[in-house]
Design an enzyme around this catalytic site. Structure first.
Site, mmCIF file in Angstrom:
data_model
loop_
_atom_site.group_PDB
_atom_site.id
_atom_site.type_symbol
_atom_site.label_atom_id
_atom_site.label_comp_id
_atom_site.label_asym_id
_atom_site.label_seq_id
_atom_site.Cartn_x
_atom_site.Cartn_y
_atom_site.Cartn_z
ATOM 1 N N ASP A 22 0.855 -1.198 0.000
ATOM 2 C CA ASP A 22 0.000 0.000 0.000
ATOM 3 C C ASP A 22 0.884 1.238 0.000
ATOM 4 O OD1 ASP A 22 -1.855 2.005 0.429
ATOM 5 O OD2 ASP A 22 -2.192 1.474 2.538
ATOM 6 N N ASN A 24 -0.224 4.484 -0.576
ATOM 7 C CA ASN A 24 -0.872 5.748 -0.226
ATOM 8 C C ASN A 24 -1.660 5.672 1.079
ATOM 9 O OD1 ASN A 24 -2.948 4.142 -1.086
ATOM 10 N ND2 ASN A 24 -3.775 5.584 -2.591
ATOM 11 N N ASP A 26 -4.100 3.830 2.336
ATOM 12 C CA ASP A 26 -5.550 3.655 2.419
ATOM 13 C C ASP A 26 -5.916 2.219 2.791
ATOM 14 O OD1 ASP A 26 -4.944 2.295 0.096
ATOM 15 O OD2 ASP A 26 -6.376 3.373 -1.177
ATOM 16 N N ASP A 30 -1.584 -1.336 -4.164
ATOM 17 C CA ASP A 30 -1.817 -0.609 -5.403
ATOM 18 C C ASP A 30 -0.638 -0.769 -6.356
ATOM 19 O OD1 ASP A 30 0.122 1.248 -4.285
ATOM 20 O OD2 ASP A 30 -1.541 2.107 -3.138
ATOM 21 N N ASP A 99 -3.345 -10.188 -15.933
ATOM 22 C CA ASP A 99 -4.413 -11.176 -15.801
ATOM 23 C C ASP A 99 -5.601 -10.705 -16.635
ATOM 24 O OD1 ASP A 99 -6.082 -13.232 -14.805
ATOM 25 O OD2 ASP A 99 -5.031 -13.168 -12.886
ATOM 26 N N GLU A 266 -5.278 -20.768 -17.531
ATOM 27 C CA GLU A 266 -5.912 -21.475 -16.421
ATOM 28 C C GLU A 266 -7.021 -22.334 -17.007
ATOM 29 O OE1 GLU A 266 -8.061 -20.657 -12.112
ATOM 30 O OE2 GLU A 266 -8.632 -19.440 -13.836
ATOM 31 N N ASP A 328 -6.382 -18.692 -5.002
ATOM 32 C CA ASP A 328 -7.613 -19.446 -4.800
ATOM 33 C C ASP A 328 -7.419 -20.679 -3.925
ATOM 34 O OD1 ASP A 328 -9.264 -17.802 -6.400
ATOM 35 O OD2 ASP A 328 -8.626 -18.834 -8.229
#
Length: 544
Positions: A22, A24, A26, A30, A99, A266, A328
């Site tokens: 992170d 920034n 929050d 990002d 992706d 995938e 997953d």
């Protein structure tokens, strides 16, 4: 070996952007946060990164529900940030895969909003719509991959739309030439910006049966390889011939670009089906995930069977993709009780067997599984199964709360692990106290799992024979004693890898030239190698 294409010899590092870094404060990872850690990834020894989706999305499925393929979700950054990511990766001599979700969009995508208004608008046929069999009765018996009907009624059209995954992820209608053309344009948009290829999400479900025939009944309730499950054989909703042809068409598009761009697919199915998507090794998918290592049993016999299968079913020119975990699946370190010595053996196998290893962020520090209860889950799959008690999920071996494998990366021992500012609450709680596993402390520990990754990846770069040379398995009799052994030979080098997956010391007759890298108790003397419990290494040898 030096003439092999880059994608056959690379090592891939997967980033789940929301949980990586992170920048920034929050509480959400990002793109600038990823850029800030590129030197870390390069210094680990990875040549390629795969970044899970950061495109515009209402974040119902954390980016896998796309509402704009050419835009970036504001919590992750801007289009300029994405362009800078590509540039910064290339400046470091690395590659980057984005992706790409081709099968479905978000129900908040402007295409679906327009398509759902009426039966005769310009986008009316961009999704899979059908009349029901009567009030409250869907068109056929097609289910969604997570369970339940895949059909969802929409009052405005008085019709049902199909969603292979979650209800807010309607499937695109690839039988409409306009849809196909637009999705190819989207791929070209990012290829023109320099992306080195795509990881293609649930590619095997893109086409469905044109006649909308009911799927046959099957006695299996538990899902298996997306082929059967929930008392259904997925005959008409996965792995249709048109999807295989699509892989060939996409390959033609990528082959127009230089340097080489790739597809990493995938797909779930039998090996014979997976090989159809790979074609002859040159005309369809470049790489496909193989899932056997994710279902591992911690034994030499199990891994011998896996490698034997890969060498016989996927010989050159095919290149196996070796993956232990992803966004997953349960964190594999938990499956071995958090045992770092056992973890080093799994990593030794993954990074020295023939193929392309894919490492999920945090695996390099032994990041453990989170402890978030399904009833508290942000994951829509977890919410769907919040009613189920833990004992039942364990008994059925169902992994439904993916929040627990997506907890923030831990960079140091500070309050929030360096993922974000100490006074900021991250989007998911850390999976363990930062002092248990963090990158900064492990970097200073020569015996850490992090430095084991570094050492192995360094050897892969220095010795091509460890990277992608031929592999010869030692006889299964050795595996029955608890030892997995194989050799890698190329360019005048002859290496062997010996891994003791047992809790007993084993002595192996061996004329040894030198130890390159070992873990655990290993002793080499004239004519033999002694491997203590849970030990292994890479050796140069003259004969065995």
């Amino acid at each position: 070996m030096s003439q092999l294409p880059w994608w056959k010899t690379t090592a891939i590092y997967q980033i789940y952007p929301r949980s990586y870094n992170d920048s920034n404060s929050d509480g959400i990872g990002d793109i600038p946060g990823i850029i800030a850690k590129l030197d870390y990834i390069r210094d680990l020894g990875f040549e390629t990164i795969w970044v899970s989706p950061f495109f515009a999305s209402p974040q119902g499925d954390w980016g896998y529900d796309v509402s704009g393929y050419r835009e970036i979700a504001p919590e992750y950054g801007t289009l300029s940030d994405a362009e800078q990511l590509i540039e910064e990766v290339h400046q470091r001599g690395m590659k980057v895969l984005f992706d790409l979700v081709l099968n479905h969009t978000s129900d908040q995508h402007p295409w679906f909003i327009e398509s759902s208004v009426s039966k005769n608008n310009p986008k009316s046929d961009w999704y899979i719509w059908r009349d029901g069999k009567g009030p409250g009765r869907p068109p056929n018996n097609w289910k969604a991959l997570p369970g339940g009907s895949g059909w969802h009624y929409h009052p405005a059209r008085d019709q049902w739309y199909y969603a292979s995954f979650l209800p807010f992820q309607p499937d695109l209608n690839w039988r409409n030439p306009a849809v196909k053309q637009e999705m190819f344009r989207i791929a070209k948009f990012w290829l023109d910006k320099g992306v080195d290829g795509f990881r293609l999400d649930i590619f095997h479900v893109i086409y469905k049966d044109a006649e909308f025939r009911d799927n046959p009944f099957h006695w299996s309730y538990l899902p298996k390889d997306d082929e059967v499950g929930f008392f259904t054989e997925w005959k008409y909703t996965i792995n249709q011939p048109e999807t295989v042809r699509l892989a060939e068409e996409l390959r033609l598009q990528l082959d127009q670009f230089s340097p080489v761009r790739i597809m990493l697919g995938e797909i779930f199915g039998e090996d014979s089906q997976i090989k159809k998507y790979l074609g002859d090794g040159h005309n369809r998918m470049h790489l496909m995930f193989l899932w056997d290592l994710m279902d591992f049993q911690f034994s030499a016999k199990y891994f011998w069977k896996v490698l034997n299968k890969y060498e016989t079913t996927y010989p050159q020119p095919y290149t196996p993709v070796l993956v232990l975990g992803n966004h997953d699946s349960r964190r594999w370190i938990d499956r071995i009780g958090g045992d770092i010595q056992k973890a080093k053996l799994l990593v030794l196998l993954q990074l020295t067997a023939r193929g392309v290893p894919v490492v999920y962020y945090g695996e390099e520090i032994g990041l453990p599984e989170g402890q978030i209860a399904a009833r508290e889950s942000l994951d829509p799959i977890g919410q769907r199964y919040a009613w189920a008690p833990n004992w039942l999920l364990k008994a059925l071996n169902l992994y439904v709360n993916r929040d627990n494998c997506r907890t923030p990366m831990v960079w140091d021992s500070s309050a929030q692990g360096g993922f974000t500012q100490s006074n900021v609450q991250p989007w998911l709680p850390l999976s363990a106290h930062p002092k248990i596993a963090n990158a900064a402390d492990e970097d200073q520990d020569p015996d850490s799992l992090l430095n084991w990754y570094k050492s192995l990846l360094r050897l892969k770069r220095e010795f091509p024979a460890i990277n992608n040379a031929s592999l010869k398995l030692y006889p299964p009799e050795l595996a029955r004693k608890g030892i997995l052994g194989y050799s890698r030979q190329s360019d005048g080098w002859n290496f062997i890898i010996l891994i003791n997956f047992s809790s007993k010391q084993v002595v192996i007759p061996q004329n040894t030239i030198a130890e390159l890298l070992t873990t655990g108790y290993v002793e080499t003397t004239a004519g033999k190698i002694t491997l203590g419990k849970y030990s292994g290494g890479i050796f140069t040898v003259s004969s065995i």
